[in-house]
Design a protein around this motif. Structure first.
Motif, PDB file in Angstrom:
ATOM      1  N   GLU A 234       0.835  -1.212   0.000  1.00  0.00           N
ATOM      2  CA  GLU A 234       0.000   0.000   0.000  1.00  0.00           C
ATOM      3  C   GLU A 234       0.861   1.250   0.000  1.00  0.00           C
ATOM      4  O   GLU A 234       0.568   2.225  -0.710  1.00  0.00           O
ATOM      5  CB  GLU A 234      -0.915   0.001   1.227  1.00  0.00           C
ATOM      6  N   ASP A 235       1.941   1.245   0.788  1.00  0.00           N
ATOM      7  CA  ASP A 235       2.846   2.395   0.816  1.00  0.00           C
ATOM      8  C   ASP A 235       3.486   2.617  -0.547  1.00  0.00           C
ATOM      9  O   ASP A 235       3.678   3.764  -0.978  1.00  0.00           O
ATOM     10  CB  ASP A 235       3.941   2.178   1.864  1.00  0.00           C
ATOM     11  N   LEU A 236       3.838   1.532  -1.230  1.00  0.00           N
ATOM     12  CA  LEU A 236       4.447   1.655  -2.553  1.00  0.00           C
ATOM     13  C   LEU A 236       3.465   2.231  -3.570  1.00  0.00           C
ATOM     14  O   LEU A 236       3.833   3.059  -4.415  1.00  0.00           O
ATOM     15  CB  LEU A 236       4.966   0.298  -3.019  1.00  0.00           C
ATOM     16  N   PHE A 237       2.203   1.810  -3.479  1.00  0.00           N
ATOM     17  CA  PHE A 237       1.194   2.352  -4.385  1.00  0.00           C
ATOM     18  C   PHE A 237       0.988   3.848  -4.124  1.00  0.00           C
ATOM     19  O   PHE A 237       0.822   4.636  -5.069  1.00  0.00           O
ATOM     20  CB  PHE A 237      -0.124   1.589  -4.245  1.00  0.00           C
ATOM     21  N   GLU A 250      -0.769  -0.683 -12.094  1.00  0.00           N
ATOM     22  CA  GLU A 250      -1.130  -2.092 -12.143  1.00  0.00           C
ATOM     23  C   GLU A 250      -0.237  -2.916 -11.219  1.00  0.00           C
ATOM     24  O   GLU A 250      -0.691  -3.818 -10.531  1.00  0.00           O
ATOM     25  CB  GLU A 250      -1.006  -2.603 -13.586  1.00  0.00           C
ATOM     26  N   LYS A 251       1.056  -2.596 -11.197  1.00  0.00           N
ATOM     27  CA  LYS A 251       2.003  -3.370 -10.405  1.00  0.00           C
ATOM     28  C   LYS A 251       3.168  -2.474 -10.012  1.00  0.00           C
ATOM     29  O   LYS A 251       3.599  -1.625 -10.780  1.00  0.00           O
ATOM     30  CB  LYS A 251       2.522  -4.567 -11.219  1.00  0.00           C
ATOM     31  N   ILE A 252       3.674  -2.668  -8.809  1.00  0.00           N
ATOM     32  CA  ILE A 252       4.815  -1.893  -8.343  1.00  0.00           C
ATOM     33  C   ILE A 252       5.667  -2.764  -7.430  1.00  0.00           C
ATOM     34  O   ILE A 252       5.139  -3.547  -6.639  1.00  0.00           O
ATOM     35  CB  ILE A 252       4.367  -0.611  -7.605  1.00  0.00           C
ATOM     36  N   ARG A 253       6.968  -2.610  -7.540  1.00  0.00           N
ATOM     37  CA  ARG A 253       7.869  -3.347  -6.655  1.00  0.00           C
ATOM     38  C   ARG A 253       9.210  -2.651  -6.585  1.00  0.00           C
ATOM     39  O   ARG A 253       9.635  -1.960  -7.515  1.00  0.00           O
ATOM     40  CB  ARG A 253       8.056  -4.789  -7.112  1.00  0.00           C
ATOM     41  N   GLU A 299      14.900   6.147   6.279  1.00  0.00           N
ATOM     42  CA  GLU A 299      14.756   6.973   5.080  1.00  0.00           C
ATOM     43  C   GLU A 299      13.600   6.499   4.205  1.00  0.00           C
ATOM     44  O   GLU A 299      12.852   7.306   3.647  1.00  0.00           O
ATOM     45  CB  GLU A 299      16.062   6.968   4.286  1.00  0.00           C
ATOM     46  N   VAL A 300      13.442   5.185   4.087  1.00  0.00           N
ATOM     47  CA  VAL A 300      12.343   4.645   3.281  1.00  0.00           C
ATOM     48  C   VAL A 300      11.000   5.013   3.900  1.00  0.00           C
ATOM     49  O   VAL A 300      10.065   5.429   3.206  1.00  0.00           O
ATOM     50  CB  VAL A 300      12.468   3.119   3.145  1.00  0.00           C
ATOM     51  N   LEU A 301      10.904   4.878   5.209  1.00  0.00           N
ATOM     52  CA  LEU A 301       9.644   5.201   5.889  1.00  0.00           C
ATOM     53  C   LEU A 301       9.311   6.691   5.786  1.00  0.00           C
ATOM     54  O   LEU A 301       8.139   7.066   5.744  1.00  0.00           O
ATOM     55  CB  LEU A 301       9.720   4.768   7.351  1.00  0.00           C
ATOM     56  N   ALA A 307       4.503  10.465   1.094  1.00  0.00           N
ATOM     57  CA  ALA A 307       3.532  10.084   0.064  1.00  0.00           C
ATOM     58  C   ALA A 307       2.129  10.063   0.656  1.00  0.00           C
ATOM     59  O   ALA A 307       1.162  10.541   0.039  1.00  0.00           O
ATOM     60  CB  ALA A 307       3.892   8.722  -0.517  1.00  0.00           C
ATOM     61  N   TRP A 308       2.004   9.531   1.853  1.00  0.00           N
ATOM     62  CA  TRP A 308       0.700   9.474   2.536  1.00  0.00           C
ATOM     63  C   TRP A 308       0.199  10.887   2.838  1.00  0.00           C
ATOM     64  O   TRP A 308      -0.971  11.205   2.598  1.00  0.00           O
ATOM     65  CB  TRP A 308       0.830   8.682   3.830  1.00  0.00           C
ATOM     66  N   GLU A 309       1.092  11.749   3.338  1.00  0.00           N
ATOM     67  CA  GLU A 309       0.703  13.115   3.687  1.00  0.00           C
ATOM     68  C   GLU A 309       0.267  13.900   2.444  1.00  0.00           C
ATOM     69  O   GLU A 309      -0.714  14.651   2.480  1.00  0.00           O
ATOM     70  CB  GLU A 309       1.858  13.833   4.386  1.00  0.00           C
TER      71      GLU A 309
END
Length: 338
Positions: A234-237, A250-253, A299-301, A307-309
């Motif tokens: 969800e965070d990646l999306f 459609e896809k993320i990784r 750093e990733v978080l 992104a969420w904000e």
């Protein structure tokens, strides 16, 4: 915090990142933000020398290609699975039996003439990582070299090599002192690095490789990638939608992570009838180089949080800075399928 006004993240277009795509960690790029049209230096990618050194450092085994001297297939390439360690210069050292076919091929050709290639490929060792890169989608390196037999009496690093081999390969203590086994050092003549399918391939200068150091996250990158892909979908999306500005994902990784940032591959549908599939590779840089796994996680978080904000329409401080606006982002590859 207040609802965010319209604004956009600093994304560097593909055309402006050619140097980085070719392996240079420092690339001149022009921001897409109208308020900042000055050219600036960014440093969010390992250079190709560091990448090659990292691959060979992480791997402890590979395929050794020698030239066969067997009847009927003289001159044909002969591949053998071998273990190795690196010496202080990053040169592979192999413990080989005189009964092994690859050893015979080398000795038949003559140590002064034999030329071999060691092929090493990073592979995911975590069974939990079902999204791990496989086949042509992983980093790999071909190390073409001359072969030097190590004399225990003359080699200053002989004890160090024995210790490294004993730690890396549990069976070594049982055979290292056998008269049938000897250590051989590969002296590089040419090094070729491939970052993955359609991403990066380049010859590496031998001297630059020797001076480079492996990435500090090299041994932990696989587990970090696994955790991000399996537990933070969800965070990646949200990152793709709000920071990378990709619609209809459609896809993320995550395909890579190191001390300077992470690589994210996003597949999306485009076109009025959603009949065109686009795959983009982005580099999301860390604002500062990390020195530990915990730093990398932090750093990733931070990226995920911003992104969420931004998705919630929030801003920061009196100047109403848009979350994610200072995250350095580069598009490093793209492909489309109608």
């Amino acid at each position: 915090m207040k609802p965010a006004p319209s604004g956009h993240v600093r994304i560097y277009p593909l055309a402006s990142t050619a140097a980085a795509v070719n392996g240079d960690a420092t690339a001149a790029a022009t921001s897409t933000d109208e308020t900042n049209d000055a050219s600036e230096q960014i440093n969010i990618r390992l250079n190709v020398n560091e990448k090659a050194r990292t691959v060979l450092s992480v791997c402890t085994s590979g395929t050794l290609c020698t030239t066969s001297n067997h009847d009927g297939i003289e001159g044909a390439p002969f591949g053998s699975f071998v273990d190795y360690v690196l010496d202080d210069d990053g040169f592979p050292v192999l413990l080989m039996s005189d009964l092994s076919m690859h050893t015979k091929n080398i000795l038949d050709a003559g140590l002064d003439k034999a030329m071999v290639t060691l092929f090493a490929q990073i592979d995911d060792k975590s069974n939990a990582n079902q999204n791990a890169e496989k086949g042509q989608d992983v980093s790999r390196c071909s190390f073409t070299a001359k072969v030097q037999k190590i004399d225990p009496k003359d080699a200053e690093d002989y004890d160090s090599i024995r210790m490294k081999y004993s730690i890396a390969h549990a069976y070594a203590d049982q055979v290292m002192d056998s008269p049938r086994f000897d250590f051989y050092r590969l002296i590089p003549q040419a090094i070729y690095y491939v970052g993955g399918f359609g991403v990066l391939s380049k010859w590496v200068d031998v001297n630059d490789y020797q001076k480079a150091v492996p990435d500090i996250l090299a041994n932990d990158a696989s587990s970090i990638i696994s955790k991000l892909n399996n537990e933070h979908e969800e965070d990646l999306f949200l990152t793709a939608t709000h920071l990378l500005d990709v619609k209809d994902v459609e896809k993320i990784r995550v395909t890579g992570v190191d001390r300077l940032g992470m690589d994210i591959r996003v597949t999306s549908f485009q076109g009025a009838r959603r009949n065109k599939m686009i795959t983009d590779e982005f580099r999301v840089g860390f604002r500062i180089p990390v020195i530990s796994v915990e730093d990398a996680k932090s750093e990733v978080l931070k990226v995920f949080q911003e992104a969420w904000e931004k998705g919630k329409g929030l801003t920061w401080g009196e100047e109403e800075e848009v979350p994610g606006s200072t995250v350095p982002i580069m598009k490093i590859a793209e492909d489309s399928l109608e």
